[in-house]
Design a protein around this motif. Structure first.
Motif, PDB file in Angstrom:
ATOM      1  N   VAL A 149      29.090  57.194  39.165  1.00  0.00           N
ATOM      2  CA  VAL A 149      30.012  55.769  38.877  1.00  0.00           C
ATOM      3  C   VAL A 149      29.516  54.998  39.892  1.00  0.00           C
ATOM      4  O   VAL A 149      30.184  54.972  41.002  1.00  0.00           O
ATOM      5  CB  VAL A 149      31.539  56.152  38.755  1.00  0.00           C
ATOM      6  N   PRO A 150      28.375  54.554  40.132  1.00  0.00           N
ATOM      7  CA  PRO A 150      27.838  53.807  41.140  1.00  0.00           C
ATOM      8  C   PRO A 150      28.358  52.278  41.134  1.00  0.00           C
ATOM      9  O   PRO A 150      28.541  51.558  42.300  1.00  0.00           O
ATOM     10  CB  PRO A 150      26.425  53.696  40.814  1.00  0.00           C
ATOM     11  N   ALA A 151      29.052  51.760  40.236  1.00  0.00           N
ATOM     12  CA  ALA A 151      29.580  50.403  40.127  1.00  0.00           C
ATOM     13  C   ALA A 151      31.093  50.592  39.506  1.00  0.00           C
ATOM     14  O   ALA A 151      31.308  51.337  38.457  1.00  0.00           O
ATOM     15  CB  ALA A 151      28.780  49.498  39.350  1.00  0.00           C
ATOM     16  N   LEU A 152      32.109  50.121  40.230  1.00  0.00           N
ATOM     17  CA  LEU A 152      33.387  50.195  39.644  1.00  0.00           C
ATOM     18  C   LEU A 152      34.055  48.500  39.802  1.00  0.00           C
ATOM     19  O   LEU A 152      33.969  48.054  40.759  1.00  0.00           O
ATOM     20  CB  LEU A 152      34.248  51.156  40.376  1.00  0.00           C
ATOM     21  N   THR A 153      34.853  48.446  38.948  1.00  0.00           N
ATOM     22  CA  THR A 153      35.551  46.937  38.789  1.00  0.00           C
ATOM     23  C   THR A 153      37.152  47.192  38.769  1.00  0.00           C
ATOM     24  O   THR A 153      37.466  48.002  37.878  1.00  0.00           O
ATOM     25  CB  THR A 153      35.181  46.051  37.610  1.00  0.00           C
TER      26      THR A 153
ATOM     27  N   LEU B  81      36.377  43.595  43.088  1.00  0.00           N
ATOM     28  CA  LEU B  81      37.891  42.872  42.769  1.00  0.00           C
ATOM     29  C   LEU B  81      37.839  41.820  42.032  1.00  0.00           C
ATOM     30  O   LEU B  81      37.137  40.785  42.188  1.00  0.00           O
ATOM     31  CB  LEU B  81      38.417  43.149  44.225  1.00  0.00           C
ATOM     32  N   GLU B  82      38.987  41.653  41.064  1.00  0.00           N
ATOM     33  CA  GLU B  82      39.487  40.640  40.776  1.00  0.00           C
ATOM     34  C   GLU B  82      40.054  39.606  41.453  1.00  0.00           C
ATOM     35  O   GLU B  82      40.910  39.984  42.581  1.00  0.00           O
ATOM     36  CB  GLU B  82      40.222  40.716  39.432  1.00  0.00           C
ATOM     37  N   ASN B  83      39.587  38.214  41.706  1.00  0.00           N
ATOM     38  CA  ASN B  83      40.013  37.298  42.781  1.00  0.00           C
ATOM     39  C   ASN B  83      41.115  36.394  42.006  1.00  0.00           C
ATOM     40  O   ASN B  83      41.515  36.588  40.939  1.00  0.00           O
ATOM     41  CB  ASN B  83      39.096  36.525  43.385  1.00  0.00           C
TER      42      ASN B  83
ATOM     43  N   VAL C 239      35.543  38.470  38.879  1.00  0.00           N
ATOM     44  CA  VAL C 239      35.356  39.566  39.585  1.00  0.00           C
ATOM     45  C   VAL C 239      34.319  39.274  40.843  1.00  0.00           C
ATOM     46  O   VAL C 239      33.050  38.667  40.460  1.00  0.00           O
ATOM     47  CB  VAL C 239      34.559  40.563  38.516  1.00  0.00           C
ATOM     48  N   VAL C 240      34.720  39.798  41.725  1.00  0.00           N
ATOM     49  CA  VAL C 240      33.720  39.320  43.001  1.00  0.00           C
ATOM     50  C   VAL C 240      33.379  40.761  43.851  1.00  0.00           C
ATOM     51  O   VAL C 240      34.396  41.606  44.111  1.00  0.00           O
ATOM     52  CB  VAL C 240      34.519  38.492  44.075  1.00  0.00           C
ATOM     53  N   ALA C 241      31.992  40.957  43.967  1.00  0.00           N
ATOM     54  CA  ALA C 241      31.730  42.183  44.642  1.00  0.00           C
ATOM     55  C   ALA C 241      31.533  41.778  46.169  1.00  0.00           C
ATOM     56  O   ALA C 241      31.197  40.726  46.498  1.00  0.00           O
ATOM     57  CB  ALA C 241      30.376  42.655  44.149  1.00  0.00           C
TER      58      ALA C 241
ATOM     59  N   THR D 118      38.256  47.495  32.472  1.00  0.00           N
ATOM     60  CA  THR D 118      37.265  46.633  33.045  1.00  0.00           C
ATOM     61  C   THR D 118      35.942  47.411  33.434  1.00  0.00           C
ATOM     62  O   THR D 118      34.968  46.962  34.083  1.00  0.00           O
ATOM     63  CB  THR D 118      37.749  46.006  34.451  1.00  0.00           C
ATOM     64  N   ASN D 119      35.778  48.853  32.915  1.00  0.00           N
ATOM     65  CA  ASN D 119      34.645  49.705  33.234  1.00  0.00           C
ATOM     66  C   ASN D 119      34.356  50.623  32.044  1.00  0.00           C
ATOM     67  O   ASN D 119      34.319  51.654  31.836  1.00  0.00           O
ATOM     68  CB  ASN D 119      35.023  50.551  34.510  1.00  0.00           C
TER      69      ASN D 119
END
Length: 351
Positions: free
Chosen positions: A126-130, A252-254, A259-261, A155-156
């Protein structure tokens, strides 16, 4: 290479990086220059990678001044400064009036490093997670206990989240990073604010403790190393402690609902928002379409007077270097480069 061996290798590298300068400097002082000036500091681990780089580079240009900084946590640094055991201290929180009054010789507090607190995790494949705000609060409240929980899966949808328990890794010491992180979670959730609140050493919810879902580790480095070693774990660290060892970090959700990395552009957007609209609410959860939601400033405290008259001029010159050439390496190491108004403010305080 196994997780354990990779973690051991990284820990060795981290420890060597943190102590090599001190060992070299001490040896050279013993063998070459008994009159070299030594400045001792302790405190926050949040700015430690940046401080260590600055102090090493300064020493290379000024071999008669050796700076030793030990990252023992904000609370430890403040105690050492009040106790007269160090020449300066790092803390992610400014001293209270009561604490400042106890510092021998008086104290000046300078903003010295700005960066973000990121959520690092260990999930194979799981290289990307929101993480939505709901999921973030749920994980650290203990109500979201499994990686395939609907709050995370929403969200994933294509991440292939495993059916395994979440292990939260938190700080074992009193920490400014914990304070800023729990302050953000408290702003997102009145329930979290009531149950845990904003704290340097939080009493995490029983929902985590009862299912053995909580592990504690000292310092940002300890949290990062533990997350890297424990499959299914998640924790919070200053960005550099995730970036430099290459640990996966969640987007993360701002506050704007975007969604901001983690990254320099998002951190700068947050800092710009805070400077434009100063105040605790915006510092806790910045506005702005592209702003990263959790940013923090770390402070450096130095005394107004020292028994050794050479120490204050040396510290002032060191800080002036950090605000000048030292800013060039800030973003490389995962920190926010200070804008000119902040640099000018620090230099005015020095004067």
């Amino acid at each position: 290479m196994t997780h354990a061996r990779r973690t051991l290798a990284w820990l060795c590298h981290l420890l060597i990086s943190a102590s090599l300068f001190g060992l070299i400097a001490t040896a050279q002082a013993d063998e070459e220059d008994q009159d070299a000036l030594r400045l001792l500091g302790t405190g926050a681990s949040f700015p430690a990678p940046l401080y260590l780089r600055w102090f090493r580079d300064y020493y290379l240009a000024h071999p008669n001044v050796m700076v030793d900084y030990q990252s023992i946590g904000s609370a430890g640094g403040v105690k050492d400064l009040i106790g007269g055991r160090v020449d300066f201290a790092g803390s992610d929180l400014k001293l209270s009036d009561k604490e400042a009054a106890q510092v021998p010789g008086g104290v000046h507090q300078l903003p010295m490093a700005a960066g973000a607190i990121v959520v690092v995790y260990n999930l194979e494949n799981v290289p990307a997670l929101t993480l939505s705000r709901e999921a973030l609060v749920g994980i650290f409240s203990g109500t979201v206990a499994n990686w395939n929980d609907p709050a995370i899966a929403a969200t994933n949808p294509d991440a292939g989240l495993p059916d395994m328990p979440i292990v939260v890794v938190a700080r074992a010491d009193a920490s400014g990073t914990s304070y800023k992180f729990t302050r953000h979670l408290s702003a997102l959730s009145p329930e979290f604010a009531a149950a845990v609140g904003t704290n340097m050493k939080p009493d995490w919810p029983d929902a985590l403790k009862d299912r053995a879902g909580l592990v504690r580790s000292p310092g940002n480095g300890g949290v990062a190393a533990t997350v890297r070693a424990v499959p299914g774990s998640i924790g919070y660290v200053q960005y550099a402690w995730g970036l430099l060892p290459g640990i996966a970090m969640a987007a993360l959700e701002n506050r704007a609902g975007n969604v901001v990395a983690p990254g320099n552009a998002a951190f700068n957007a947050a800092l710009t928002s805070i400077m434009t609209n100063p105040g605790v609410p915006n510092a806790t959860d910045p506005t702005g379409e592209e702003a990263y939601p959790i940013v923090a400033v770390s402070w450096l405290m130095l005394r107004d007077a020292y028994e050794d008259p050479a120490k204050l001029p040396a510290l002032k010159d060191l800080i002036d270097y950090a605000m000048g050439p030292g800013q060039a390496v800030a973003e490389q190491l995962g920190y926010v480069r200070f804008p000119e108004p902040v640099i000018e403010y620090v230099r005015q305080q020095l004067d």
